[in-house]
Design a protein around this motif. Structure first.
Motif, mmCIF file in Angstrom:
data_model
loop_
_atom_site.group_PDB
_atom_site.id
_atom_site.type_symbol
_atom_site.label_atom_id
_atom_site.label_comp_id
_atom_site.label_asym_id
_atom_site.label_seq_id
_atom_site.Cartn_x
_atom_site.Cartn_y
_atom_site.Cartn_z
ATOM 1 N N ASN A 1 41.291 38.188 35.593
ATOM 2 C CA ASN A 1 41.987 39.060 36.530
ATOM 3 C C ASN A 1 43.445 39.221 36.132
ATOM 4 O O ASN A 1 44.156 38.221 35.943
ATOM 5 C CB ASN A 1 41.895 38.485 37.945
ATOM 6 N N LEU A 2 43.874 40.450 35.999
ATOM 7 C CA LEU A 2 45.237 40.760 35.617
ATOM 8 C C LEU A 2 45.955 41.445 36.772
ATOM 9 O O LEU A 2 45.374 42.291 37.454
ATOM 10 C CB LEU A 2 45.271 41.685 34.394
ATOM 11 N N LEU A 3 47.219 41.090 36.981
ATOM 12 C CA LEU A 3 48.060 41.773 37.964
ATOM 13 C C LEU A 3 49.034 42.669 37.214
ATOM 14 O O LEU A 3 49.858 42.180 36.438
ATOM 15 C CB LEU A 3 48.829 40.759 38.813
ATOM 16 N N THR B 1 44.400 44.528 39.010
ATOM 17 C CA THR B 1 44.952 44.899 40.307
ATOM 18 C C THR B 1 46.343 45.480 40.076
ATOM 19 O O THR B 1 47.156 44.879 39.374
ATOM 20 C CB THR B 1 45.063 43.673 41.227
ATOM 21 N N HIS C 1 45.652 35.846 45.759
ATOM 22 C CA HIS C 1 44.588 36.011 44.777
ATOM 23 C C HIS C 1 44.910 35.183 43.529
ATOM 24 O O HIS C 1 46.055 34.756 43.325
ATOM 25 C CB HIS C 1 44.423 37.483 44.389
ATOM 26 N N TYR D 1 45.171 35.141 39.490
ATOM 27 C CA TYR D 1 45.287 35.999 38.306
ATOM 28 C C TYR D 1 45.474 35.128 37.073
ATOM 29 O O TYR D 1 46.126 34.074 37.132
ATOM 30 C CB TYR D 1 46.469 36.961 38.449
ATOM 31 N N CYS E 1 50.014 38.165 34.391
ATOM 32 C CA CYS E 1 50.760 39.195 35.111
ATOM 33 C C CYS E 1 51.510 40.071 34.112
ATOM 34 O O CYS E 1 52.208 39.551 33.223
ATOM 35 C CB CYS E 1 51.766 38.572 36.074
#
Length: 227
Positions: free
Chosen positions: A5-7, A31, A46, A48, A51
């Motif tokens: 998961n990347l922000l 996201t 969440h 991640y 980022c």
């Protein structure tokens, strides 16, 4: 790339869409937040693995956002996207907790490589699992990113903590310059070498109250933390 998961924090809509769509095509879960305040709210709720943060953001700028991320103890890699690339800008980025810097405009291929490299490097990052250690009369705590001498406490940046931990792991022996640059910065370019020299100088100032602690520069070779 399941569950990576990347922000993405970028306020320019077109660029954000291009980057988000491209990364999702590679299998990342992305996201997007258009301002720093919303991004930190998302980060707190969440998980991640990385980022990607623009520096110039509404409400909360990228440097401040990175500091907030580090303040809650997270070691998640931070990649800055920015047109601000003077030496002082880059040093401020690393000082705030950034791991890498990508200059705008950039190619998507380079972005992919930087992301993959940061994820690879962070997979073995275990600073938070470390116990506090003695460096001369100082107590160095990688968890809280501090060095303490008596009742005095110095707050270290994320990058200073990484570098001091690496020096401590090689205490009374040579830490090769190239090894430190590859481990912490990803390459041994001239620019990163100059940046690391700045952080070495800062660590010397932090440790100057104990005359028995020295960070020695071995010209052309590396550094030695002598305790």
């Amino acid at each position: 790339m399941d569950n990576i998961n990347l922000l993405l924090v970028e306020d320019e809509p077109f660029l954000a869409k291009v980057v988000k769509d491209s990364l999702e095509q590679l299998g990342y879960c992305v996201t997007h937040a258009a301002d720093g305040r919303k991004a930190f709210s998302l980060f707190q709720n969440h998980v991640y693995q990385l980022c990607i943060i623009d520096v110039m953001l509404p409400h909360t700028d990228g440097y401040t956002l990175a500091k907030q991320i580090r303040a809650v103890g997270s070691l998640v890699p931070v990649l800055f996207l920015t047109a601000r690339t003077t030496t002082n800008d880059v040093i401020e980025g690393y000082q705030s907790g950034g791991n890498d810097y990508l200059k705008k405009p950039f190619s998507l291929e380079e972005l992919y490589l930087r992301i993959a490299e940061l994820l690879k490097r962070n997979s073995g990052n275990n600073i938070r699992a470390e116990s506090a250690v003695r460096i001369g009369n100082y107590l160095f705590d990688p968890n809280s990113q501090t060095v303490k001498l008596g009742n005095s406490e110095i707050q270290l940046s994320f990058r200073e903590t990484q570098l001091l931990k690496l020096l401590y792991d090689h205490k009374n022996a040579v830490l090769e310059r190239k090894t430190a640059l590859i481990l912490l910065w990803g390459d041994d370019s001239f620019f990163n070498t100059r940046t690391m020299d700045v952080f070495i100088s800062r660590l010397r100032k932090h440790l100057k109250s104990d005359p028995n602690v020295h960070i020695i520069n071995l010209r052309g070779i590396g550094y030695k933390l002598v305790i």
